[in-house]
Design a protein around this motif. Structure first.
Motif, PDB file in Angstrom:
ATOM      1  N   LEU A   1     -45.096  10.055  57.332  1.00  0.00           N
ATOM      2  CA  LEU A   1     -44.997  11.479  57.652  1.00  0.00           C
ATOM      3  C   LEU A   1     -43.868  12.174  56.902  1.00  0.00           C
ATOM      4  O   LEU A   1     -43.848  13.403  56.788  1.00  0.00           O
ATOM      5  N   SER A   2     -42.908  11.391  56.381  1.00  0.00           N
ATOM      6  CA  SER A   2     -41.764  11.991  55.699  1.00  0.00           C
ATOM      7  C   SER A   2     -42.135  12.560  54.324  1.00  0.00           C
ATOM      8  O   SER A   2     -41.332  13.270  53.727  1.00  0.00           O
ATOM      9  N   TYR A   3     -43.332  12.273  53.829  1.00  0.00           N
ATOM     10  CA  TYR A   3     -43.740  12.767  52.516  1.00  0.00           C
ATOM     11  C   TYR A   3     -44.361  14.165  52.659  1.00  0.00           C
ATOM     12  O   TYR A   3     -45.096  14.431  53.624  1.00  0.00           O
ATOM     13  N   PRO A   4     -44.090  15.055  51.707  1.00  0.00           N
ATOM     14  CA  PRO A   4     -44.683  16.407  51.772  1.00  0.00           C
ATOM     15  C   PRO A   4     -46.195  16.347  51.561  1.00  0.00           C
ATOM     16  O   PRO A   4     -46.705  15.550  50.790  1.00  0.00           O
ATOM     17  N   GLY A   5     -46.884  17.220  52.310  1.00  0.00           N
ATOM     18  CA  GLY A   5     -48.334  17.284  52.202  1.00  0.00           C
ATOM     19  C   GLY A   5     -49.060  16.398  53.184  1.00  0.00           C
ATOM     20  O   GLY A   5     -50.277  16.491  53.316  1.00  0.00           O
ATOM     21  N   VAL A   6     -48.347  15.502  53.905  1.00  0.00           N
ATOM     22  CA  VAL A   6     -48.980  14.598  54.877  1.00  0.00           C
ATOM     23  C   VAL A   6     -49.119  15.324  56.209  1.00  0.00           C
ATOM     24  O   VAL A   6     -48.141  15.883  56.734  1.00  0.00           O
TER      25      VAL A   6
ATOM     26  N   LEU B   1     -52.456   1.379  57.418  1.00  0.00           N
ATOM     27  CA  LEU B   1     -51.884   2.698  57.689  1.00  0.00           C
ATOM     28  C   LEU B   1     -52.765   3.736  57.013  1.00  0.00           C
ATOM     29  O   LEU B   1     -52.923   3.728  55.785  1.00  0.00           O
ATOM     30  N   ARG B   2     -53.329   4.650  57.837  1.00  0.00           N
ATOM     31  CA  ARG B   2     -54.178   5.709  57.297  1.00  0.00           C
ATOM     32  C   ARG B   2     -53.386   7.007  57.286  1.00  0.00           C
ATOM     33  O   ARG B   2     -52.815   7.409  58.310  1.00  0.00           O
ATOM     34  N   VAL B   3     -53.357   7.637  56.123  1.00  0.00           N
ATOM     35  CA  VAL B   3     -52.564   8.843  55.904  1.00  0.00           C
ATOM     36  C   VAL B   3     -53.520   9.976  55.555  1.00  0.00           C
ATOM     37  O   VAL B   3     -54.271   9.890  54.575  1.00  0.00           O
ATOM     38  N   ILE B   4     -53.508  11.048  56.364  1.00  0.00           N
ATOM     39  CA  ILE B   4     -54.363  12.205  56.131  1.00  0.00           C
ATOM     40  C   ILE B   4     -53.498  13.310  55.531  1.00  0.00           C
ATOM     41  O   ILE B   4     -52.468  13.694  56.092  1.00  0.00           O
ATOM     42  N   VAL B   5     -53.916  13.802  54.369  1.00  0.00           N
ATOM     43  CA  VAL B   5     -53.148  14.818  53.658  1.00  0.00           C
ATOM     44  C   VAL B   5     -53.953  16.106  53.589  1.00  0.00           C
ATOM     45  O   VAL B   5     -55.184  16.123  53.752  1.00  0.00           O
ATOM     46  N   GLY B   6     -53.246  17.225  53.345  1.00  0.00           N
ATOM     47  CA  GLY B   6     -53.904  18.518  53.236  1.00  0.00           C
ATOM     48  C   GLY B   6     -54.562  18.700  51.878  1.00  0.00           C
ATOM     49  O   GLY B   6     -53.952  18.448  50.841  1.00  0.00           O
ATOM     50  N   ALA B   7     -55.796  19.136  51.898  1.00  0.00           N
ATOM     51  CA  ALA B   7     -56.527  19.299  50.644  1.00  0.00           C
ATOM     52  C   ALA B   7     -55.952  20.424  49.794  1.00  0.00           C
ATOM     53  O   ALA B   7     -56.131  20.439  48.569  1.00  0.00           O
ATOM     54  N   ASP B   8     -55.284  21.378  50.440  1.00  0.00           N
ATOM     55  CA  ASP B   8     -54.704  22.488  49.689  1.00  0.00           C
ATOM     56  C   ASP B   8     -53.307  22.184  49.169  1.00  0.00           C
ATOM     57  O   ASP B   8     -52.714  22.983  48.445  1.00  0.00           O
ATOM     58  N   LYS B   9     -52.741  21.016  49.536  1.00  0.00           N
ATOM     59  CA  LYS B   9     -51.375  20.681  49.133  1.00  0.00           C
ATOM     60  C   LYS B   9     -51.315  19.540  48.115  1.00  0.00           C
ATOM     61  O   LYS B   9     -50.365  19.444  47.341  1.00  0.00           O
TER      62      LYS B   9
ATOM     63  N   THR C   1     -53.219  11.782  45.246  1.00  0.00           N
ATOM     64  CA  THR C   1     -53.382  10.876  46.390  1.00  0.00           C
ATOM     65  C   THR C   1     -53.119   9.422  45.998  1.00  0.00           C
ATOM     66  O   THR C   1     -52.524   8.666  46.765  1.00  0.00           O
ATOM     67  N   GLU C   2     -53.560   9.033  44.805  1.00  0.00           N
ATOM     68  CA  GLU C   2     -53.310   7.663  44.356  1.00  0.00           C
ATOM     69  C   GLU C   2     -51.813   7.418  44.178  1.00  0.00           C
ATOM     70  O   GLU C   2     -51.292   6.368  44.555  1.00  0.00           O
ATOM     71  N   LYS C   3     -51.121   8.396  43.614  1.00  0.00           N
ATOM     72  CA  LYS C   3     -49.676   8.259  43.436  1.00  0.00           C
ATOM     73  C   LYS C   3     -48.970   8.180  44.782  1.00  0.00           C
ATOM     74  O   LYS C   3     -48.049   7.371  44.979  1.00  0.00           O
ATOM     75  N   LEU C   4     -49.413   8.990  45.757  1.00  0.00           N
ATOM     76  CA  LEU C   4     -48.807   8.960  47.089  1.00  0.00           C
ATOM     77  C   LEU C   4     -49.026   7.615  47.768  1.00  0.00           C
ATOM     78  O   LEU C   4     -48.110   7.057  48.393  1.00  0.00           O
ATOM     79  N   SER C   5     -50.230   7.057  47.651  1.00  0.00           N
ATOM     80  CA  SER C   5     -50.523   5.752  48.250  1.00  0.00           C
ATOM     81  C   SER C   5     -49.610   4.672  47.681  1.00  0.00           C
ATOM     82  O   SER C   5     -49.055   3.857  48.425  1.00  0.00           O
ATOM     83  N   ALA C   6     -49.421   4.678  46.361  1.00  0.00           N
ATOM     84  CA  ALA C   6     -48.554   3.674  45.736  1.00  0.00           C
ATOM     85  C   ALA C   6     -47.101   3.849  46.169  1.00  0.00           C
ATOM     86  O   ALA C   6     -46.386   2.869  46.427  1.00  0.00           O
TER      87      ALA C   6
END
Length: 513
Positions: free
Chosen positions: A446-451, A463-471, A477-482
């Protein structure tokens, strides 16, 4: 007088006979000498004739050899002369052919010179035409040639980046599907072929007695027996109102086992006093040490592992009395060894080396002293000390990624260690620690922006992370997962591995009224 005369006559006659005999013998000797000389003369003539014949034969032989050698040399000279004549003919033919080729080359060279002159003329015409066309294009487009090149290169770069990104994504998706499918097959087969018990170890041992009268004898006058027993074993002995039971409390399973066996012998014998307690505890310690060695040998034999150093065998036996999160360390190591062997066989590697590395991967948890190093590094040092092979040592030290992996055995041991430790029922964990670990996972993402939301599922293994499609875009998304996976790996403690799934979706909602 007459007698003297006769003596003289007899002597004279004897002398005359002797002289006659000498004369006769000289005649005979002279005749024999003549005969010998004649024989010698004849033999000399025969020998002389033989030698003359031999000399003539040798002379004829030398003459024939000389003639034969002369004939051979003559033949060789004639053959050499014939070869030289043949070579001379060939050289003459080559010279005539070379002369013809030179004439042809001269003709070709003249033609080429003419063509070069024509090409140079055409080139000048083409250059002039190119300059006129370029000037016309620059006049029509309003751009110079360099500016047009830059714009073309930029457009090609953008197209190439887009095509490359799509191509890379396709390759990665295909590789993920194939690799995930194959990895799941190998892991599932490995788990299915190895079955072990669930964790039942704890930090106390209950010693059952026949009646409560024995409790008083164990305590002794003013508690001297129980104090002597606790001092000798290092275990806290709890004697309370629990019927027919005494609790032995301590975090060292070896000491608890020594205290249990010592109590059993003391109660059976009936003689309980401080001197006897020390004697029995010393005897039981020796028995337990022998049992540890026997357990290590039996484990190595069961797994088909040979050539282990005696000290390593003793450490393997000590694993029987150690636990990790309630999981018996020896059972965990045996299970990891079997999993490693199965997985190595599936991958075409040496199963014996994999089984050996799996058995020894946690020997750093059973040291005789208290090292400052992590158990993986300490286990690697022990393996190196006792002459294990480099790939085995690296697999032990790298199964928690504290050293770099240099062989395929290391990731196999790491994966099988995680399978054995993370499977259901393998380890017991305090509920508060379990909940805290799940909350830490969710808060970290949750500490990452856009999550927007995070969910820890499958007991914290995903761990499933749902992000905003507009952000966040699809590429981000691949970079955030890594990044989340890397941060979890370095900041949190968890058994096995954690899968991070980033979900981005766009929803279009409308209402029909």
């Amino acid at each position: 007088m007459e007698t003297a005369i006769w003596i003289v006559v007899a002597a004279a006659a004897a002398i005359i006979g002797y002289v006659a005999a000498i004369i006769i013998s000289k005649k005979n000797a002279s005749s024999r000498a003549n005969t010998i000389l004649e024989d010698a003369s004849r033999e000399a003539e025969v020998i002389k004739e033989k030698k003359i014949l031999q000399a003539k034969e040798e002379e004829m032989k030398i003459i024939s050899d000389a003639e034969r050698t002369a004939n051979q040399k003559l033949q060789k000279a004639q053959a050499a002369e014939a070869r030289n004549k043949q070579r001379e003919l060939q050289l003459n033919q080559q010279q005539s052919e070379n002369a013809k080729r030179k004439k042809e080359l001269d003709t070709i060279k003249g033609n080429l010179d003419n063509r070069e002159a024509m090409i140079e003329t055409h080139k000048n015409e083409v250059d002039q035409m190119h300059r006129r066309i370029t000037e016309e294009l620059e006049r029509v487009s309003g751009l110079s040639a360099d500016e047009a090149k830059e714009k073309l290169v930029e457009s090609l770069k953008d197209e190439a980046k887009t095509a490359a990104a799509g191509y890379i994504n396709d390759i990665m998706d295909d590789a993920r599907m194939t690799a995930t499918k194959e990895a799941k097959r190998i892991v599932v087969q490995s788990i299915q072929r190895v079955a072990t018990e669930t964790a039942v170890e704890n930090s106390v041992t209950v010693f059952h007695i026949d009646n409560d009268e024995i409790k008083g004898r164990i305590i002794g006058r003013e508690g001297r027996n129980i104090r002597a027993l606790e001092a000798a074993t290092g275990i806290e002995i709890i004697v309370d109102d629990t019927p027919e039971a005494i609790v032995l409390s301590g975090f060292d399973p070896v000491r608890r086992e020594i205290a249990r066996l010592a109590l059993h012998q003391l109660v059976t014998d009936g003689r309980i006093h401080p001197a006897r307690i020390e004697e029995v505890v010393a005897k039981v310690k020796k028995q337990v040490e022998e049992e540890i060695i026997e357990t290590g040998k039996r484990t190595a034999i069961d797994l088909g592992i040979h050539g282990l150093h005696p000290e390593l065998i003793r450490m393997v036996g000590k694993m029987k009395y150690r636990s990790s999160y309630g999981q018996n360390l020896l059972q965990h190591s045996r299970e990891t060894a079997n999993l490693c062997a199965v997985m190595a066989s599936e991958l075409g590697l040496n199963p014996k080396k994999a089984r050996r590395a799996g058995l020894l991967h946690d020997i750093g948890k059973v040291p005789d002293d208290e090292p400052e190093l992590p158990h993986a590094l300490f286990g690697m040092k022990l393996a190196e000390k006792f002459k294990e092979k480099p790939e085995i040592c690296n697999a032990i030290g790298a199964h928690h990624e504290e050293v770099e992996m240099t062989s395929l055995l290391a990731p196999i041991v790491q994966v099988c260690d995680a399978i054995s430790g993370a499977r259901p029922g393998a380890r017991r964990e305090i509920v508060e620690a379990y909940i805290k670990r799940l909350n830490d996972l969710e808060q970290l993402a949750l500490s990452y922006p856009g999550v927007i939301k995070t969910y820890a599922i499958q007991a914290g293994r995903e761990l499933r992370v749902i992000v905003g499609a507009d952000k966040i875009t699809d590429e981000e998304t691949e970079k955030l997962s890594a990044e989340i996976a890397k941060k979890i790996q370095y900041e949190l403690t968890y058994p096995g591995q954690v899968k991070i799934t980033v979900i981005r979706e766009t929803r279009a909602i409308s209402f029909a009224k």
